[in-house]
Design a protein around this motif. Structure first.
Motif, mmCIF file in Angstrom:
data_model
loop_
_atom_site.group_PDB
_atom_site.id
_atom_site.type_symbol
_atom_site.label_atom_id
_atom_site.label_comp_id
_atom_site.label_asym_id
_atom_site.label_seq_id
_atom_site.Cartn_x
_atom_site.Cartn_y
_atom_site.Cartn_z
ATOM 1 N N HIS A 220 0.812 -1.222 0.000
ATOM 2 C CA HIS A 220 0.000 0.000 0.000
ATOM 3 C C HIS A 220 0.847 1.275 0.000
ATOM 4 O O HIS A 220 0.346 2.334 -0.373
ATOM 5 N N LEU A 221 2.094 1.173 0.419
ATOM 6 C CA LEU A 221 2.991 2.336 0.437
ATOM 7 C C LEU A 221 4.244 2.019 -0.388
ATOM 8 O O LEU A 221 5.359 1.894 0.143
ATOM 9 N N PRO A 222 4.098 1.864 -1.691
ATOM 10 C CA PRO A 222 5.234 1.433 -2.527
ATOM 11 C C PRO A 222 6.350 2.474 -2.626
ATOM 12 O O PRO A 222 7.457 2.138 -3.053
ATOM 13 N N PHE A 223 6.086 3.719 -2.233
ATOM 14 C CA PHE A 223 7.086 4.783 -2.335
ATOM 15 C C PHE A 223 8.060 4.798 -1.159
ATOM 16 O O PHE A 223 8.984 5.598 -1.125
ATOM 17 N N LYS A 238 9.959 -4.870 -3.268
ATOM 18 C CA LYS A 238 8.655 -4.318 -3.679
ATOM 19 C C LYS A 238 7.904 -5.313 -4.565
ATOM 20 O O LYS A 238 6.686 -5.487 -4.432
ATOM 21 N N GLU A 239 8.627 -5.960 -5.473
ATOM 22 C CA GLU A 239 7.976 -6.912 -6.380
ATOM 23 C C GLU A 239 7.420 -8.109 -5.625
ATOM 24 O O GLU A 239 6.332 -8.609 -5.943
ATOM 25 N N LEU A 240 8.171 -8.572 -4.614
ATOM 26 C CA LEU A 240 7.687 -9.697 -3.814
ATOM 27 C C LEU A 240 6.403 -9.325 -3.073
ATOM 28 O O LEU A 240 5.444 -10.108 -3.022
ATOM 29 N N ALA A 241 6.369 -8.117 -2.486
ATOM 30 C CA ALA A 241 5.158 -7.655 -1.785
ATOM 31 C C ALA A 241 3.990 -7.531 -2.753
ATOM 32 O O ALA A 241 2.858 -7.951 -2.443
ATOM 33 N N ASP A 242 4.239 -6.975 -3.937
ATOM 34 C CA ASP A 242 3.177 -6.813 -4.934
ATOM 35 C C ASP A 242 2.630 -8.161 -5.381
ATOM 36 O O ASP A 242 1.411 -8.363 -5.472
#
Length: 847
Positions: A220-223, A238-242
């Motif tokens: 939810h907070l990719p930045f 980030k890719e793993l979380a997505d």
């Protein structure tokens, strides 16, 4: 260290100069161009003497005895202020420091963020290690980039930080934030790069102990570049979380669609069942209506053919076909006209009877659909909650193979006493669904409070504490329908003090019971009284049979008994964790003596600590009732029973069908007429018994196979037209009949009123038993082209918006006095006007 109580202002200034290596004499005479002052560990009791430092830009005061912020009125150039590890209780005295960019007030006793409105240049604000409960008072700090609120008592984020669009670093560690939804609010802060909710220097927020915490935050907070002091800027993280989050979203979307499909299938089955049950009543109504209209036509022709004759000749003509076998009998035979009227009355009674049957089946269908939607309606929000909480709240539907399901089922059965429900005609209980609630957040709170209680006790006997554990029913407010939002709020956040209720005690104690009758009795009484006051007698008034139970795990702690009349509050029982009231007399137990031992065990409980009540099971149930012989619902049950058991003419319906046959056999019997397939001038003249178009004011075309009305435009003087029981799909052939006052187009196949215009004198219109669907379009057409309409019948059409149809029609067609044969009351007309007004507002401001 100097004793602060003995210091006067002069001595304080000397101490300040000494700590910063300045000459008190020089500063006192000439002032100072010093821009930075510091004061550490010297018992500095209050802020004084700063008027001597007109160029001051930085002030640091640490570990002093200061209790309030003061003496900064002359610090116009101050940019950086540290007042840390002191005894400050309130933020204030900063109004003149408009150039302040950095403010450090950590390790104080501040309980509220306030009086910062004028510090619009503020970029850094540290309020960590205070006693702050709410994030507030930061709306004007548009330049704020670094905010530290760690080590406080904050439990919610909400939208409080939305105005701080430039915020880059935020530390909320060591607070009481429990829910993922709160963290999602930070997604609106697009500049946020560094977030701490679990700083190693502080105790973690409860939310950090939940499963998939990091995955949720990073999705939810990719930045974010840093999370909890760790670098999370790597693309792979980030890719793993997505990927993980998207898999969960797809999984839950699939489950939601499955539930929606099952609901649609169930409703379709109910609709098929309803159509099957209504088939016989509809056939009966059509048959009787057809015969009725035939008789009405015969009666009209008899009256028309008798005009101008004497009463004696009229009676002779009417009785010509009804001569008595014994011409010398004294008893006078009824006339043909009287027989027609008698039969018409009997037919009308049978139509009314079968219409009532249709209404009953429709009401039952609506009630069952409503119950289905209500039942399925819980499942989708449950799945969405699971998704939002990344599985930390999980709902599990039980089956007989689950041990916990069997235990829960037996517990509910054991707490149902049929004696308590006898007055309502309830004989038993059917558990339809049990859903287990696994809420990791609430369970952690429960276990923490329980452990604290055990730690404070002198004796740690597990057996004693086990006796303090109970499984109790939550007592919903009987006057408030259990809505999805309220239930979800309890299952997600527990029994919070903010829970809306009419009962004042709910803000102080959670009200529970170990008796099903104590939970459900007040609700049933309220619903029955409500429907009795409104004089409602529909199947929906029987919805008390369906209910929801919330079974909770409760730690009662130290519990005391209270008198039934005494007000329950924590102040009256300061040493107790809970209070209980035995229910000696419930429902009709005073009237009839009990022959069971349920009574003494039934209690109402008041638990003061809301965290010690853990929701564990949601139970959907249905009461098994004794069908009352003259109730509305019993007749519906009879119809359903007949269908389910496939009972034919030899069943309960046989008496009704026999009554129908008796009516159909009544005299007179009308011979069928040949059906017209098309219409021309010759046919019209033959039917009207005249060859002049202008003389035709009444035309009856009932019971033919007409699809078009050729040459009808020439009948400009026509006032009454009956085209019932034909094959019309539209009514655009009648727009030239501008003198028409009465139109019966019932029992056709009309699918649209497009082309239905120019009938401004029309007063009576029957469109029942057609195929009209689009209520908005058809009402607009009537509103535009039938300005004088008094009576309208639109029953038995497959309308799309059936629930609001009556209000829509009454609100738009303001001249109506009767709709579907029912008089329109003034109260109903006012309600319709309010409905139309709300509809216009909704259309003007769509959500």
């Amino acid at each position: 260290m100097i004793e602060s109580e003995t210091l006067n202002q002069e001595e304080i200034i000397k101490e300040l100069c000494l700590c910063n290596g300045l000459s008190h004499e020089v500063v006192g005479k000439e002032g100072s161009d010093t821009s930075k002052l510091e004061m550490f560990f010297s018992g500095y009791p209050r802020i004084v003497g700063l008027s001597l430092f007109s160029d001051l830009t930085s002030l640091t005061i640490v570990a002093q005895d200061i209790k309030e912020i003061s003496g900064l009125e002359t610090c116009f150039h101050l940019k950086e202020l540290w007042i840390a590890e002191c005894f400050i209780e309130k933020i204030g005295g900063l109004q003149k420091c408009s150039k302040l960019e950095k403010l450090y007030l950590y390790y104080n006793k501040i309980s509220k963020i306030e009086n910062l409105e004028k510090l619009t240049r503020l970029e850094v604000l540290w309020l960590n290690n205070n006693a702050i409960k709410n994030i507030e008072g930061l709306q004007t700090l548009k330049n704020l980039s670094d905010l530290n609120l760690a080590g406080n008592l904050i439990s919610s984020i909400g939208k409080c930080l939305d105005p701080n669009e430039r915020l880059e670093r935020l530390n909320l560690s060591g607070n009481q934030i429990c829910y993922f939804k709160d963290i999602t609010n930070l997604a609106r802060l697009s500049c946020l790069k560094d977030l701490c909710l679990n700083d190693p220097q502080y105790k973690p927020n409860p939310v950090c102990l939940l499963y998939n915490y990091s995955t949720h935050v990073l999705f939810h907070l990719p930045f974010l570049q840093r999370l909890d002091t760790l670098d999370v800027s790597a693309k792979q993280i980030k890719e793993l979380a997505d990927t993980t989050a998207m898999k969960k979203i797809m999984y839950y979307n699939m489950r939601i669609k499955t539930i929606q499909r099952h609901l649609n299938e169930d409703i379709e089955k109910l609709n098929e069942r309803k159509c099957k049950l209504q088939k016989l009543p509809e056939e009966r109504i059509k048959l009787f209506s057809f015969v009725e209209k035939n008789l009405e036509r015969e009666l009209a022709e008899l009256k028309g053919s008798c005009k101008g004759h004497s009463d004696r000749s009229i009676n002779n003509k009417l009785n010509e076909l009804e001569k008595s076998k014994n011409s010398e009998t004294i008893t006078e035979e009824p006339t043909l006209q009287q027989k027609i009227l008698t039969k018409l009355n009997a037919l009308n009674e049978r139509v009314t009877f079968w219409n009532k049957r249709i209404d009953e089946i429709e009401a039952t269908y609506r009630a069952e659909v409503k119950q289905k939607k209500k039942s399925h309606g819980l499942l989708i929000p449950f799945l969405l909650t699971e998704l939002e909480t990344v599985g930390n709240i999980h709902f599990e539907e039980g089956s007989e193979s689950d041990d916990w399901f069997t235990s829960c089922y037996e517990l509910i059965r054991s707490r149902f006493c049929s004696r308590d429900f006898r007055a309502y005609g309830i004989t038993g209980l059917k558990v339809k669904r049990v859903i287990k609630v696994n809420n990791r957040i609430l369970r952690l709170k429960f276990e923490e409070k329980f452990q604290k209680f055990m730690d404070c006790e002198d004796t740690h006997g597990s057996e004693g504490h086990r006796k303090m554990m109970e499984c109790l029913f939550y007592m919903f407010d009987p006057e408030v329908t259990v809505k999805k939002k309220q239930l979800l709020q309890i299952l997600e956040k527990g029994f919070q003090e903010s829970e809306a209720s009419k009962l004042p005690l709910r803000t102080e104690a959670v009200i529970l019971s170990n008796s099903l009758s104590m939970c459900e009795g007040p609700r049933i009484d309220f619903l029955k009284q409500k429907h009795q006051d409104k004089k409602q007698a529909t199947a929906e008034s029987e919805l008390f049979r369906h209910g929801i139970l919330l079974l909770t795990k409760v730690f009662l702690g130290h519990s005391v008994q209270a008198p039934e009349q005494e007000s329950i509050s924590q102040a009256n029982y300061p040493m107790a964790n809970s209070v209980f009231i035995p229910q000696k007399h419930f429902l009709n137990s005073i009237v009839e003596p009990r022959n069971c031992d349920c009574g003494p065990r039934q209690c109402k409980w008041f638990v003061f600590d809301h965290d010690l009540v853990l929701p564990e099971y949601v139970v959907e149930f249905e009461f098994i009732t004794v069908v009352k012989p003259h109730s509305l619902f019993s007749s519906v049950n009879n119809v359903i029973l007949e269908e389910s058991k496939k009972i034919t003419e030899g069943s309960l319906l046989s008496q009704d069908l026999k009554s129908d046959d008796e009516v159909m056999k009544m005299e007179p019997k009308i011979k069928p007429r040949p059906k017209l397939i098309s219409l021309d001038s010759k046919t019209i003249f033959s039917l009207a018994k005249t060859n002049i178009y202008g003389h035709i004011v009444n035309l009856n075309l009932h019971g033919n196979s007409l699809t078009k009305l050729r040459d009808l435009s020439k009948l400009t003087g026509l006032r009454r037209l009956n085209i019932s029981f034909n094959e019309f799909t539209c009514l655009d052939d009648i727009y030239h009949l501008y003198n028409l006052e009465y139109l019966d187009a019932s029992h056709n196949h009309v699918i649209t009123l497009e082309g239905f215009r120019g009938l401004m004198k029309l007063k009576h219109l029957d469109l029942s038993w057609n195929q009209l669907k689009k209520s908005g379009d058809e009402i607009n057409m009537l509103c535009k082209h039938t300005a004088s309409l008094l009576t309208l019948n639109i029953q038995h059409n497959p309308w799309q918006k059936r629930n609001t149809l009556r209000l829509s029609v009454i609100g738009r067609l303001k001249t109506l006095t009767h709709l579907d044969g029912v008089l329109i009351t003034q109260e109903e007309a006012r309600a319709a006007m309010r409905f139309i007004a709300r509809t216009k507002i909704t259309q003007a401001f769509p959500s």
